[in-house]
Design a protein around this motif. Structure first.
Motif, PDB file in Angstrom:
ATOM      1  N   UNK A 190     -31.331  -2.829  24.135  1.00  0.00           N
ATOM      2  CA  UNK A 190     -31.380  -4.255  24.459  1.00  0.00           C
ATOM      3  C   UNK A 190     -32.206  -4.498  25.717  1.00  0.00           C
ATOM      4  N   UNK A 191     -32.000  -3.664  26.729  1.00  0.00           N
ATOM      5  CA  UNK A 191     -32.801  -3.782  27.952  1.00  0.00           C
ATOM      6  C   UNK A 191     -34.286  -3.588  27.625  1.00  0.00           C
ATOM      7  N   UNK A 192     -34.554  -2.639  26.735  1.00  0.00           N
ATOM      8  CA  UNK A 192     -35.939  -2.370  26.346  1.00  0.00           C
ATOM      9  C   UNK A 192     -36.598  -3.551  25.657  1.00  0.00           C
ATOM     10  N   UNK A 193     -35.792  -4.395  25.038  1.00  0.00           N
ATOM     11  CA  UNK A 193     -36.314  -5.601  24.385  1.00  0.00           C
ATOM     12  C   UNK A 193     -36.404  -6.781  25.356  1.00  0.00           C
ATOM     13  N   UNK A 194     -36.020  -6.535  26.602  1.00  0.00           N
ATOM     14  CA  UNK A 194     -36.099  -7.595  27.602  1.00  0.00           C
ATOM     15  C   UNK A 194     -34.831  -8.405  27.765  1.00  0.00           C
ATOM     16  N   UNK A 252     -23.911 -14.486  22.901  1.00  0.00           N
ATOM     17  CA  UNK A 252     -25.041 -14.700  23.805  1.00  0.00           C
ATOM     18  C   UNK A 252     -26.198 -13.760  23.488  1.00  0.00           C
ATOM     19  N   UNK A 253     -25.891 -12.479  23.257  1.00  0.00           N
ATOM     20  CA  UNK A 253     -26.963 -11.521  22.996  1.00  0.00           C
ATOM     21  C   UNK A 253     -27.614 -11.777  21.635  1.00  0.00           C
ATOM     22  N   UNK A 254     -26.820 -12.134  20.638  1.00  0.00           N
ATOM     23  CA  UNK A 254     -27.389 -12.454  19.313  1.00  0.00           C
ATOM     24  C   UNK A 254     -28.378 -13.611  19.398  1.00  0.00           C
ATOM     25  N   UNK A 255     -28.048 -14.583  20.223  1.00  0.00           N
ATOM     26  CA  UNK A 255     -28.940 -15.732  20.404  1.00  0.00           C
ATOM     27  C   UNK A 255     -30.297 -15.258  20.949  1.00  0.00           C
ATOM     28  N   UNK A 256     -30.251 -14.323  21.859  1.00  0.00           N
ATOM     29  CA  UNK A 256     -31.488 -13.808  22.458  1.00  0.00           C
ATOM     30  C   UNK A 256     -32.241 -12.902  21.476  1.00  0.00           C
ATOM     31  N   UNK A 257     -31.491 -12.164  20.671  1.00  0.00           N
ATOM     32  CA  UNK A 257     -32.127 -11.324  19.651  1.00  0.00           C
ATOM     33  C   UNK A 257     -32.821 -12.187  18.596  1.00  0.00           C
ATOM     34  N   UNK A 258     -32.169 -13.286  18.209  1.00  0.00           N
ATOM     35  CA  UNK A 258     -32.790 -14.212  17.251  1.00  0.00           C
ATOM     36  C   UNK A 258     -34.085 -14.793  17.807  1.00  0.00           C
ATOM     37  N   UNK A 259     -34.088 -15.057  19.113  1.00  0.00           N
ATOM     38  CA  UNK A 259     -35.292 -15.620  19.735  1.00  0.00           C
ATOM     39  C   UNK A 259     -36.441 -14.624  19.716  1.00  0.00           C
ATOM     40  N   UNK A 260     -36.109 -13.336  19.826  1.00  0.00           N
ATOM     41  CA  UNK A 260     -37.144 -12.301  19.740  1.00  0.00           C
ATOM     42  C   UNK A 260     -37.658 -12.207  18.306  1.00  0.00           C
ATOM     43  N   UNK A 261     -36.702 -12.172  17.357  1.00  0.00           N
ATOM     44  CA  UNK A 261     -37.047 -12.336  15.952  1.00  0.00           C
ATOM     45  C   UNK A 261     -37.604 -11.142  15.204  1.00  0.00           C
ATOM     46  N   UNK A 262     -37.788  -9.997  15.854  1.00  0.00           N
ATOM     47  CA  UNK A 262     -38.330  -8.825  15.153  1.00  0.00           C
ATOM     48  C   UNK A 262     -37.234  -8.144  14.345  1.00  0.00           C
TER      49      UNK A 262
END
Length: 373
Positions: free
Chosen positions: A329-333, A212-222
Motif C-alpha cells: 500500500x505504501x508502494x502505491x502511495x 478509507x484505504x479501499x477508497x484510495x485504492x479505487x482512486x488509483x484504479x489499477x
C-alpha cells in the motif's frame, strides 16, 4: 445451548463475544439475556452514537424525561443519569458472567464525554465520576486513545478503575496505549491496589481502515490496487496482535503478572462489514485468536451465528504477509500514517457530533415535556 454453533466455537477458540449495543428495550424485553443464553454474548460496549439512537428513537425514556423536566434537570445531567442507569442495569445482568470469569468478561462499557478527548484532566475527572455513579465492579470506563488520553488512561488505571481504551487505529498508538496501561498498573501497585481486580481492553478498529484505504485504492484504479481491497483492516489488526504477544511476554510485563496483573486484551471493534461485496463475517472469522474480544453489532453477530466458519486460530503465521500488504500500500502511495490519523480525527468528530445531537434531542424532549405539564 449447543457447543457446535459458530459462536460457541468462536468462544472455545478464545474469542469473547460482546454486543456493540445497549438500549433499555433490550434490557427490559429480555432480548439481551437471550443473546447471553443462545449466542454466547459475554459483554456489551456502548458509545455516544449508540446512546443517541437508543434515547432519541424510542419512547422508552419519555416518562423519565418528563420527570426530569418537572425537576428542572438540564440535558447534560439527564443524559448522565439515563446512560449510567442503563449501564448499571446491564452490569447487573452480566454479573453472573463476571463472577464466573473473575471479571474478565461480563463487562459493560460507558464512554467519557467525547468532548473531553483532548483534555487529560477532564477525562480523568469524568472517568472517576462515571465509575462512582455506575458503582458496579464490572463496568468499563471507555477512554479514547488520543495523545491526551494516554496520560488519562494511566491515571485512571492507577486509581484501580478498569478501562476500555477506544478508537485505536495505528500500531504506534496501540504500543503507546499498552505502555499507558502498564504504567497505570505499576502506579496502582504502588498505591496498594490489588492488580487482579484491574482489567482492560484495547479497542482496535477494523472495518473503517478498509473503508478509507479501499477508497484510495479505487482512486488509483489499477488491477494491482483493486487486488488489495478489503485486506488492510484484517492485516492491521493481525499486526496489533503481534504487538500484544510481544509486549505481554516481556520482562516488564512478567513483573506485573507475578503481582497478579492480567493482560490488556485486544478488542476488535468496528467489525460490521461496510462493503456488501465482502463476506459479512470477514472481521470475525479472520481475527480468531486466544485472549481477544470481538464486539459486534447485532447484524454481524446474527451472521456469525448463522453461517460463520470458525476453524481455530486465523492470526498465527500471518505477520509477514500482513506486513507485506501494508508495504504494498505504501508502494502505491497510500500513507499508513495519513490514513490512521484521518480515521482517529473523523472518529472523534463523529462521536462529538452524536453527543451534541443527543444533548439537543434530550433538551427538545425536556422542553416539550415542560409544555405538556
Amino acid at each position: 445451548m449447543t457447543n457446535e454453533t459458530p459462536t460457541a466455537k468462536l468462544s472455545a477458540a478464545g474469542v469473547s463475544i460482546w454486543l456493540d449495543d445497549l438500549t433499555r428495550a433490550r434490557l427490559n424485553s429480555g432480548s439481551l439475556a437471550k443473546l447471553i443464553e443462545e449466542k454466547n454474548v459475554v459483554g456489551v460496549t456502548t458509545n455516544p452514537s449508540i446512546f443517541e439512537a437508543a434515547i432519541t428513537k424510542s419512547d422508552d425514556y419519555k416518562a423519565e424525561l418528563k420527570d426530569f423536566s418537572a425537576q428542572g434537570v438540564n440535558a447534560e445531567d439527564a443524559v448522565f443519569e439515563i446512560t449510567t442507569a442503563d449501564v448499571a442495569a446491564g452490569c447487573e445482568l452480566f454479573a453472573p458472567v463476571a463472577d464466573a470469569t473473575k471479571g474478565v468478561d461480563g463487562r459493560v462499557s460507558i464512554e467519557v464525554d467525547p468532548r473531553k478527548a483532548w483534555d487529560t484532566e477532564g477525562t480523568i475527572a469524568e472517568a472517576k465520576r462515571l465509575y462512582a455513579k455506575v458503582n458496579k465492579k464490572n463496568v468499563y470506563i471507555k477512554i479514547p486513545a488520543t495523545q491526551e488520553g494516554l496520560a488519562a488512561i494511566t491515571a485512571t488505571i492507577a486509581e484501580g478503575i478498569s478501562v476500555n481504551v477506544t478508537l485505536i487505529f495505528s500500531l504506534e498508538r496501540y504500543r503507546a496505549v499498552v505502555n499507558a496501561f502498564l504504567s497505570g498498573l505499576e502506579q496502582a501497585k504502588a498505591n496498594g491496589h490489588k492488580l487482579a481486580d484491574i482489567h482492560s481492553v484495547a479497542s482496535f478498529f477494523v472495518s473503517r481502515v478498509d473503508t478509507e484505504i479501499d477508497k484510495r485504492l479505487d482512486a488509483i484504479g489499477t488491477d494491482e490496487a483493486k487486488a488489495l481491497k478489503g485486506r488492510a483492516g484484517v492485516a492491521n489488526a493481525r499486526l496489533a496482535y503481534q504487538v500484544f504477544e510481544e509486549i505481554f511476554s516481556s520482562e516488564r510485563w512478567g513483573l506485573l503478572a507475578d503481582a497478579g496483573a492480567l493482560p490488556q486484551r485486544p478488542l476488535w471493534a468496528s467489525t460490521g462489514v461496510k462493503d456488501p461485496a465482502y463476506p459479512d463475517t470477514l472481521y470475525v472469522t479472520g481475527l480468531v485468536a486466544a485472549n481477544v474480544v470481538n464486539t459486534m453489532p447485532e447484524k454481524t453477530l446474527d451472521a456469525t451465528f448463522d453461517h460463520g466458519v470458525v476453524t481455530g486460530d486465523t492470526i498465527a503465521g500471518t505477520y509477514d504477509e500482513s506486513n507485506a500488504l501494508l508495504n504494498q500500500l505504501e508502494g502505491l502511495g497510500i500513507s499508513y500514517n495519513d490514513v490512521v490519523g484521518l480515521l482517529e480525527s473523523e472518529g472523534l468528530e463523529k462521536f462529538v457530533a452524536s453527543w451534541k445531537d443527543l444533548l439537543n434531542h434530550v433538551q427538545d424532549a425536556l422542553d416539550a415535556a415542560g409544555k405538556e405539564a
